[in-house]
Design an enzyme around this catalytic site. Structure first.
Site, PDB file in Angstrom:
ATOM      1  N   GLN A 146       0.855  -1.192   0.000  1.00 35.14           N
ATOM      2  CA  GLN A 146       0.000   0.000   0.000  1.00 35.14           C
ATOM      3  C   GLN A 146       0.890   1.241   0.000  1.00 35.14           C
ATOM      4  O   GLN A 146       0.393   2.360  -0.067  1.00 35.14           O
ATOM      5  CB  GLN A 146      -0.877   0.006   1.244  1.00 35.14           C
ATOM      6  CG  GLN A 146      -1.832  -1.159   1.317  1.00 35.14           C
ATOM      7  CD  GLN A 146      -2.383  -1.343   2.733  1.00 35.14           C
ATOM      8  OE1 GLN A 146      -3.341  -0.711   3.138  1.00 35.14           O
ATOM      9  NE2 GLN A 146      -1.743  -2.219   3.487  1.00 35.14           N
ATOM     10  N   VAL A 203       3.558   4.106  -1.097  1.00 37.53           N
ATOM     11  CA  VAL A 203       3.800   4.828  -2.351  1.00 37.53           C
ATOM     12  C   VAL A 203       5.282   5.176  -2.490  1.00 37.53           C
ATOM     13  O   VAL A 203       5.669   5.900  -3.405  1.00 37.53           O
ATOM     14  CB  VAL A 203       2.915   6.103  -2.433  1.00 37.53           C
ATOM     15  CG1 VAL A 203       1.451   5.714  -2.565  1.00 37.53           C
ATOM     16  CG2 VAL A 203       3.112   7.021  -1.221  1.00 37.53           C
ATOM     17  N   HIS A 232      -1.593   1.533  -4.187  1.00 32.33           N
ATOM     18  CA  HIS A 232      -1.965   2.947  -4.042  1.00 32.33           C
ATOM     19  C   HIS A 232      -1.096   3.875  -4.874  1.00 32.33           C
ATOM     20  O   HIS A 232      -0.973   5.058  -4.573  1.00 32.33           O
ATOM     21  CB  HIS A 232      -1.936   3.345  -2.559  1.00 32.33           C
ATOM     22  CG  HIS A 232      -2.992   2.641  -1.743  1.00 32.33           C
ATOM     23  ND1 HIS A 232      -2.984   2.559  -0.377  1.00 32.33           N
ATOM     24  CD2 HIS A 232      -4.114   1.979  -2.140  1.00 32.33           C
ATOM     25  CE1 HIS A 232      -4.045   1.877   0.048  1.00 32.33           C
ATOM     26  NE2 HIS A 232      -4.734   1.501  -1.009  1.00 32.33           N
ATOM     27  N   SER A 248      -2.464  -1.076   9.358  1.00 29.86           N
ATOM     28  CA  SER A 248      -3.541  -0.968  10.359  1.00 29.86           C
ATOM     29  C   SER A 248      -4.752  -1.787   9.933  1.00 29.86           C
ATOM     30  O   SER A 248      -5.689  -1.948  10.706  1.00 29.86           O
ATOM     31  CB  SER A 248      -3.943   0.497  10.543  1.00 29.86           C
ATOM     32  OG  SER A 248      -4.392   1.023   9.311  1.00 29.86           O
ATOM     33  N   ASN A 276       3.050  -6.808  13.466  1.00 31.19           N
ATOM     34  CA  ASN A 276       2.715  -5.437  13.855  1.00 31.19           C
ATOM     35  C   ASN A 276       2.927  -5.327  15.367  1.00 31.19           C
ATOM     36  O   ASN A 276       2.434  -6.172  16.115  1.00 31.19           O
ATOM     37  CB  ASN A 276       1.234  -5.155  13.510  1.00 31.19           C
ATOM     38  CG  ASN A 276       0.906  -3.686  13.516  1.00 31.19           C
ATOM     39  OD1 ASN A 276       1.300  -2.951  14.420  1.00 31.19           O
ATOM     40  ND2 ASN A 276       0.179  -3.251  12.508  1.00 31.19           N
ATOM     41  N   PRO A 277       3.652  -4.311  15.822  1.00 32.28           N
ATOM     42  CA  PRO A 277       3.855  -4.183  17.274  1.00 32.28           C
ATOM     43  C   PRO A 277       2.554  -3.915  18.028  1.00 32.28           C
ATOM     44  O   PRO A 277       2.496  -4.078  19.242  1.00 32.28           O
ATOM     45  CB  PRO A 277       4.804  -2.988  17.416  1.00 32.28           C
ATOM     46  CG  PRO A 277       5.318  -2.692  16.058  1.00 32.28           C
ATOM     47  CD  PRO A 277       4.375  -3.286  15.059  1.00 32.28           C
TER      48      PRO A 277
HETATM   49  P1  OAD Z   1      -1.364   3.081   8.928  1.00 26.35           P
HETATM   50  O1  OAD Z   1      -0.666   4.318   9.343  1.00 26.35           O
HETATM   51  O2  OAD Z   1      -2.848   3.098   8.964  1.00 26.35           O
HETATM   52  O3  OAD Z   1      -0.883   1.853   9.831  1.00 26.35           O
HETATM   53  C1  OAD Z   1       0.470   1.603  10.025  1.00 26.35           C
HETATM   54  C2  OAD Z   1       0.596   0.370  10.900  1.00 26.35           C
HETATM   55  O4  OAD Z   1       1.979   0.086  11.047  1.00 26.35           O
HETATM   56  C3  OAD Z   1       0.027   0.534  12.319  1.00 26.35           C
HETATM   57  O5  OAD Z   1      -0.857  -0.544  12.601  1.00 26.35           O
HETATM   58  C4  OAD Z   1       1.263   0.482  13.215  1.00 26.35           C
HETATM   59  O6  OAD Z   1       1.003  -0.175  14.459  1.00 26.35           O
HETATM   60  C5  OAD Z   1       2.213  -0.345  12.371  1.00 26.35           C
HETATM   61  N1  OAD Z   1       3.644  -0.111  12.645  1.00 26.35           N
HETATM   62  C6  OAD Z   1       4.273   1.010  13.087  1.00 26.35           C
HETATM   63  N2  OAD Z   1       5.600   0.817  13.165  1.00 26.35           N
HETATM   64  C7  OAD Z   1       5.831  -0.458  12.757  1.00 26.35           C
HETATM   65  C8  OAD Z   1       7.008  -1.251  12.598  1.00 26.35           C
HETATM   66  N3  OAD Z   1       8.229  -0.779  12.868  1.00 26.35           N
HETATM   67  N4  OAD Z   1       6.853  -2.518  12.135  1.00 26.35           N
HETATM   68  C9  OAD Z   1       5.641  -3.023  11.837  1.00 26.35           C
HETATM   69  N5  OAD Z   1       4.496  -2.311  11.976  1.00 26.35           N
HETATM   70  C10 OAD Z   1       4.579  -1.055  12.416  1.00 26.35           C
HETATM   71  O7  OAD Z   1      -0.816   2.694   7.479  1.00 26.35           O
HETATM   72  P2  OAD Z   1      -1.455   1.728   6.364  1.00 26.35           P
HETATM   73  O8  OAD Z   1      -2.130   0.571   6.995  1.00 26.35           O
HETATM   74  O9  OAD Z   1      -0.385   1.464   5.390  1.00 26.35           O
HETATM   75  O10 OAD Z   1      -3.534   5.342   1.554  1.00 26.35           O
HETATM   76  O11 OAD Z   1      -2.545   2.681   5.732  1.00 26.35           O
HETATM   77  C11 OAD Z   1      -3.257   2.267   4.605  1.00 26.35           C
HETATM   78  C12 OAD Z   1      -3.499   3.438   3.686  1.00 26.35           C
HETATM   79  O12 OAD Z   1      -4.096   4.514   4.421  1.00 26.35           O
HETATM   80  C13 OAD Z   1      -2.247   4.060   3.099  1.00 26.35           C
HETATM   81  O13 OAD Z   1      -1.751   3.364   1.975  1.00 26.35           O
HETATM   82  C14 OAD Z   1      -2.703   5.428   2.728  1.00 26.35           C
HETATM   83  C15 OAD Z   1      -3.520   5.774   3.959  1.00 26.35           C
HETATM   84  O14 OAD Z   1      -4.555   6.697   3.761  1.00 26.35           O
HETATM   85  C16 OAD Z   1      -3.267   6.102   0.483  1.00 26.35           C
HETATM   86  O15 OAD Z   1      -2.351   6.893   0.443  1.00 26.35           O
HETATM   87  C17 OAD Z   1      -4.210   5.885  -0.655  1.00 26.35           C
END
Ligand code: OAD
Length: 257
Positions: A105, A107, A123, A202, A226-227
């Site tokens: 997801q 970019v 994305h 997330s 995921n932590p």
């Molecule tokens: P989020 O910011 O929603 O979630 C990031 C996740 O990474 C969280 O659950 C954190 O707990 C976890 N996290 C943080 N540090 C970490 C680490 N060192 N190792 C493993 N996990 C860790 O990001 P996405 O799920 O990617 O869309 O969000 C999905 C989409 O929402 C993105 O692609 C973006 C956003 O709006 C677009 O840009 C279209």
């Protein structure tokens, strides 16, 4: 919950046995390279900025300089970042397993810079700017030296060399559909895999967040890295409360053992 070391050994067993694997990555994958996530309470992009002002077509039409400047900041931040050891471990695991597909997801281009081939970007990409009017791809974007420090740098987008329209970032904004080829490939591979590993997401943004469920309904094992807990945690066969770097380096080490 199993201790992390045991969980990694279990994951390695499933990984070895699997013919087809999908690794779905989210912003947490890039967090250890210094790229902010979206929903982190303190540093997350959506806790500091309003997506309605920056990540929609309406926002771009209303204030191109604000939106383009914000994406130039993000491009500059990614350019200055380096893939971390987890990116490298995943690229090596993928090279050794032809049936593994990375679906992201994100970019940014950190998977590719770590050596991964054939990454499906659901994305879009910060580095695939295109014309807002005619849709043709735009070449390299000028990143001012101060850009990485200035999220709210106002900067008018360049003009398209073909039609003179304004250039827009190559990412999927809220309200837009995902690139269909990428989505179809991700959905097909999730439906055919034996193991899906969701790393650093997330699991809130659909349709990407539905891929673990697609895999699970077809009998695949689902592992979360995921932590913190997410809506996926209760459905996953295994949920590792560790960072992406720790889990992926651990998995590679377990595969070599
Ligand atoms: P989020 O910011 O929603 O979630 C990031 C996740 O990474 C969280 O659950 C954190 O707990 C976890 N996290 C943080 N540090 C970490 C680490 N060192 N190792 C493993 N996990 C860790 O990001 P996405 O799920 O990617 O869309 O969000 C999905 C989409 O929402 C993105 O692609 C973006 C956003 O709006 C677009 O840009 C279209």
């Amino acid at each position: 919950m199993m201790p992390a070391a045991e969980s990694i050994i279990e994951l390695a067993r499933w990984f070895k046995a699997a013919r087809n694997v999908v690794v779905l990555t989210g912003a947490g994958m890039s967090a250890q390279s210094g790229i902010p996530t979206f929903r982190d309470a303190h540093n997350g992009l959506w806790s500091r900025f309003d997506p309605e002002d920056l990540a929609t077509e309406r926002a771009y039409r209303q204030d191109k300089a604000l939106v383009w400047g914000w994406y130039v900041w993000r491009m500059a931040m990614v350019r200055a970042a380096q893939p971390h050891a987890g990116h490298v471990a995943l690229a090596e695991l993928a090279a050794a397993k032809p049936g593994l597909l990375i679906v992201t997801q994100n970019v940014d281009d950190l998977h590719e810079r770590a050596g991964a081939k054939d990454v499906v970007h659901l994305h879009g990409s910060l580095f695939a700017s295109r014309c807002f009017a005619c849709g043709r791809l735009h070449g390299d974007v000028y990143l001012p030296p101060e850009a990485a420090q200035k999220p709210l740098l106002r900067l008018m987008p360049p003009r398209c060399v073909h039609c003179g329209g304004h250039v827009r970032p190559g990412v999927v904004w809220f309200g837009e559909t995902m690139p269909q080829l990428a989505w179809r490939k991700a959905e097909r591979c999730a439906g055919e895999c034996d193991l899906l590993i969701a790393v650093g997401t997330s699991a809130l943004v659909h349709p990407a967040a539905s891929l673990p469920d697609v895999a699970r309904r077809r009998g695949a094992k689902v592992v979360e890295i995921n932590p913190f807990r997410t809506p996926l945690s209760d459905q996953a066969d295994l949920s590792l409360r560790v960072t992406a770097g720790e889990a992926l380096c651990g998995l590679r080490a377990a595969m070599e053992a």
